[in-house]
Scaffold this active site. Structure first.
Site, PDB file in Angstrom:
ATOM      1  N   ASP A 214       9.100 -41.796  15.585  1.00  0.00           N
ATOM      2  CA  ASP A 214       9.508 -42.626  14.337  1.00  0.00           C
ATOM      3  C   ASP A 214       7.743 -42.728  14.271  1.00  0.00           C
ATOM      4  OD1 ASP A 214      10.144 -44.903  12.638  1.00  0.00           O
ATOM      5  OD2 ASP A 214      11.450 -45.543  13.843  1.00  0.00           O
TER       6      ASP A 214
ATOM      7  N   ASP B  82      12.712 -48.465  27.304  1.00  0.00           N
ATOM      8  CA  ASP B  82      11.006 -48.401  26.198  1.00  0.00           C
ATOM      9  C   ASP B  82      10.273 -46.899  27.335  1.00  0.00           C
ATOM     10  OD1 ASP B  82       8.709 -48.729  25.999  1.00  0.00           O
ATOM     11  OD2 ASP B  82       8.961 -50.643  25.633  1.00  0.00           O
TER      12      ASP B  82
ATOM     13  N   THR C  19      15.284 -27.726  16.294  1.00  0.00           N
ATOM     14  CA  THR C  19      16.327 -28.499  16.346  1.00  0.00           C
ATOM     15  C   THR C  19      17.429 -29.219  14.822  1.00  0.00           C
ATOM     16  OG1 THR C  19      14.868 -31.409  16.279  1.00  0.00           O
ATOM     17  CG2 THR C  19      14.889 -30.322  18.561  1.00  0.00           C
TER      18      THR C  19
ATOM     19  N   PHE D 267      17.204 -32.120  13.857  1.00  0.00           N
ATOM     20  CA  PHE D 267      16.111 -33.211  13.020  1.00  0.00           C
ATOM     21  C   PHE D 267      14.962 -32.621  12.073  1.00  0.00           C
ATOM     22  CE2 PHE D 267      12.617 -35.503  12.767  1.00  0.00           C
ATOM     23  CZ  PHE D 267      12.686 -36.774  12.341  1.00  0.00           C
TER      24      PHE D 267
ATOM     25  N   ASP E 260       6.547 -34.423  10.218  1.00  0.00           N
ATOM     26  CA  ASP E 260       6.565 -33.800   9.421  1.00  0.00           C
ATOM     27  C   ASP E 260       6.255 -35.117   8.438  1.00  0.00           C
ATOM     28  OD1 ASP E 260       9.482 -35.788  10.237  1.00  0.00           O
ATOM     29  OD2 ASP E 260       9.823 -35.791   8.783  1.00  0.00           O
TER      30      ASP E 260
END
Length: 209
Positions: free
Chosen positions: A115, A92, A186, A188, A151
């Site tokens: 996220d 974490d 990347t 992603f 995004d």
């Protein structure tokens, strides 16, 4: 996890790994030198961290990731490319920041594509929220930079609102930032672009007062 990943964890974790929770970090001991430190939160499979650290040898990079394959992949790439300025935290990132990094010890914090937790009931899990931003900002040295990208349109708007509201952060661009040339695209990010989603960057600097 591939055989390459298992091998990297076994051989390279003792050399480049930072367990979380762990002892307070002494960057000079961890990297064998004194240099500005960049904290990468959520390094994924490590491609962006590898590219940025390789092009920025004057600074040290601490990449933190919660997924084992990403940690293992970055460890393998560190060895493959012979980088000496990258270490990898497994766990974490907020735990590391809260208990292992002293105040004003970091030159930059990067949170690229965290996220978005799109459902409203999950928003409390988001990285970019006032309490977390205050903690991360406290670890930035005066003049240090907090950079984000997403995004997800709604998250970008929430990020901007949260960062603008922090009393010690200054927006370097008055709104969203231009895409920094040093941040590589990347896999992603490319998938997001291919799907027609707009990428929004933010760049804030800690006030020197």
């Amino acid at each position: 996890m591939t055989g390459r990943h298992f091998d990297a964890l076994e051989r390279l974790w003792p050399l480049y790994g930072v367990p979380i929770p762990g002892a307070p970090i002494d960057p000079a001991a961890l990297y064998g030198r004194r240099a500005p430190l960049v904290l990468e939160i959520g390094s994924g499979m490590g491609e962006a961290t590898l590219a940025m650290a390789g092009a920025d040898p004057g600074r040290d990079y601490l990449a933190v990731e919660v997924h084992t394959p990403g940690v293992a992949n970055l460890l393998a790439m560190i060895e493959q490319h012979g980088l000496t300025n990258v270490r990898v935290g497994f766990g974490d990132a907020l735990e590391l920041v809260r208990h292992m990094l002293p105040p004003a010890s970091v030159d930059a914090v990067h949170a690229f594509f965290p996220d978005p937790w799109p459902k409203a009931r999950h928003h409390k899990r988001r990285l970019i929220q006032p309490e977390h931003v205050a903690l991360l900002r406290s670890r930035l040295a005066p003049g240090g930079v907090f950079r984000c990208a997403t995004d997800w349109t709604e998250y970008a708007e929430a990020m901007l609102e949260t960062l603008v509201a922090d009393p010690e952060l200054v927006n370097e661009h008055g709104g969203y930032a231009p895409r920094p040339a040093e941040r590589p695209v990347t896999k992603f990010e490319q998938r997001a672009l291919d799907a027609g989603r707009e990428i929004r960057d933010l760049s804030f600097r800690r006030d020197r007062r």
